[in-house]
Design a protein around this motif. Structure first.
Motif, short mmCIF file in Angstrom:
data_model
loop_
_atom_site.label_atom_id
_atom_site.label_comp_id
_atom_site.label_asym_id
_atom_site.label_seq_id
_atom_site.Cartn_x
_atom_site.Cartn_y
_atom_site.Cartn_z
N GLU A 275 0.87 40.86 -83.85
CA GLU A 275 1.05 40.29 -85.19
C GLU A 275 2.00 41.13 -86.01
O GLU A 275 2.86 40.60 -86.74
CB GLU A 275 -0.30 40.16 -85.91
N TRP A 276 1.87 42.45 -85.91
CA TRP A 276 2.78 43.32 -86.66
C TRP A 276 4.21 43.18 -86.14
O TRP A 276 5.18 43.23 -86.91
CB TRP A 276 2.33 44.77 -86.60
N ARG A 279 5.53 40.24 -87.91
CA ARG A 279 5.73 40.48 -89.34
C ARG A 279 6.89 41.43 -89.62
O ARG A 279 7.52 41.35 -90.67
CB ARG A 279 4.44 41.04 -89.96
N ALA A 290 6.36 43.35 -96.57
CA ALA A 290 5.74 42.81 -95.36
C ALA A 290 4.41 43.49 -95.07
O ALA A 290 3.44 42.83 -94.65
CB ALA A 290 6.68 42.97 -94.17
N GLU A 293 1.63 42.59 -97.70
CA GLU A 293 1.05 41.25 -97.57
C GLU A 293 -0.28 41.29 -96.81
O GLU A 293 -1.09 40.36 -96.94
CB GLU A 293 2.04 40.33 -96.84
N ARG A 294 -0.52 42.32 -96.02
CA ARG A 294 -1.75 42.39 -95.22
C ARG A 294 -2.66 43.53 -95.60
O ARG A 294 -3.88 43.43 -95.44
CB ARG A 294 -1.39 42.51 -93.73
#
Length: 409
Positions: A275-276, A279, A290, A293-294
């Motif tokens: 996932e990273w 992103r 970026a 956002e998480r």
């Protein structure tokens, strides 16, 4: 009153449960507690709500230096469903599952109702409750047990249940008396240590992140390895939260043994590398954006800076080495630590009486007939989430029932 006399030392979780099961016709049960009210660890557990039980139990998560097989036999003596039935049916204390954690709390959401229900049940069954009682010695003479007190005449009984706890959270009354007594009685006491304790870092490099909390995957690599997922909290002195507490015994035991310390690595929010990679793929917006956002913004900014990413850097400007450093910060962050908060903040005591020195069906000492041991003084503990109450309830019940069956001289 005639019949059997049972003396229980310690009015915490294990002692109260032992009293409930030792009481009955023809038995005089005396419950001695050094504090004014008893059950203080119950009162502070679960943030004052008391996580009475887990909804599911994984025996593999318990830690012991003794026989794991013996520990499992003890745990299986009182199935989880039967323990819940005891609280809900016998104590009339409804429990409810917290969906996000799977923990069982009293429906009243107050720890005091748990302590009060146990104490009320014990007293209603005829238990002689004696608070503010400091026990100074326990010894056997002429087939009877004697208990000396700082504030009264010695007591004598046919059996003694030792439920004095360990050394954790001394403000609740834990002073290690039972562990010292067992050692004096020539029992094997495995080295004790603070367990489920916050870790510290000196100097406190991340003190400015104090209060930042999130779920993580925390992995320890060393002579023993462990992988846990749970809450993580930055503190002014280091780190706390369920994930940290559940892994803390590994560095603590290694330090006390003079062994190499394990390395700890964090995967923030347990976000997978894939996932990273998506992103952080080259794009037309800022790297910090970026990550923010998480992750919590303060943590995101710190990780970006530690990876060597200059302020204002765009994703499309990241070099391969910098991108790899940032990926490590996000998915395998090397968590530095230098110590722990010790018994003052440890939730339980690790180590204790070797389990092979008690009879597994009764928890009676194999060396001293009529002496039963329950709770934290025994060599086993589990993760947070009600596991240590399961140990207290189970061993308290076994010891209380065992004391009732002990043959009279």
């Amino acid at each position: 009153m005639g019949g059997r006399t049972i003396i229980i030392i310690g009015g915490g979780a294990a002692g109260l449960m032992a009293a409930c099961h030792a009481a009955g016709p023809g038995r005089r049960v005396q419950l001695l507690e050094r504090t004014a009210d008893g059950g203080r660890k119950i009162l502070i557990s679960g943030g004052g709500r008391c996580n009475v039980l887990p909804s599911q139990l994984d025996e593999r998560r318990y830690v012991t230096a003794s026989s794991a097989n013996t520990m499992r036999k003890i745990l299986r003596s009182w199935p989880l469903a039967d323990q819940r039935a005891f609280f809900e049916r016998d104590l009339e204390l409804p429990l409810v599952v917290e969906p996000e954690t799977g923990k069982l709390f009293p429906i009243a959401n107050r720890a005091r109702v748990v302590r009060d229900a146990l104490l009320a049940a014990a007293r209603s069954r005829g238990v002689d409750w004696q608070p503010n009682t400091q026990v100074t010695d326990v010894y056997r003479e002429a087939n009877r047990w004697f208990v000396t007190r700082a504030n009264g005449a010695p007591l004598s009984g046919d059996a003694v249940v030792l439920a004095t706890g360990g050394l954790s959270v001394p403000a609740t009354g834990s002073d290690g008396f039972g562990l010292d007594l067992l050692a004096r009685l020539h029992h094997t006491v495995h080295p004790v240590y603070p367990a489920l304790a916050p870790l510290t870092l000196d100097p406190a490099e991340f003190a400015d992140l104090a209060g930042v909390a999130l779920t993580v995957r925390l992995t320890a690599h060393g002579a023993e390895s462990r992988d846990v997922v749970g809450g993580f909290l930055f503190t002014h002195r280091g780190y706390s939260g369920p994930a940290v507490l559940d892994i803390s015994d590994l560095p603590i035991r290694a330090r006390l043994a003079g062994s190499a310390l394990p390395t700890l690595r964090v995967r923030w929010l347990d976000i997978p590398t894939s996932e990273w990679e998506t992103r952080l793929a080259p794009a037309g917006h800022h790297v910090a954006t970026a990550v923010r956002e998480r992750l919590p913004h303060r943590l995101a900014d710190r990780l970006v800076a530690m990876a060597g990413v200059a302020p204002g850097t765009m994703l499309s400007q990241l070099t391969r080495p910098t991108r790899l450093r940032l990926m490590q910060m996000l998915t395998a962050f090397p968590l530095p630590f230098s110590g722990d908060e010790g018994y003052k903040k440890a939730e339980v005591t690790g180590g204790g009486l070797a389990l092979d020195e008690v009879h597994v069906r009764t928890l009676e000492s194999r060396m001293h007939p009529g002496l039963f041991i329950a709770g934290e003084a025994l060599d086993a503990f589990g993760p947070i989430g009600g596991y240590n109450f399961v140990w207290a309830w189970t061993t308290g019940r076994l010891a209380g029932l065992g004391a009732t069956a002990h043959p009279l001289p």
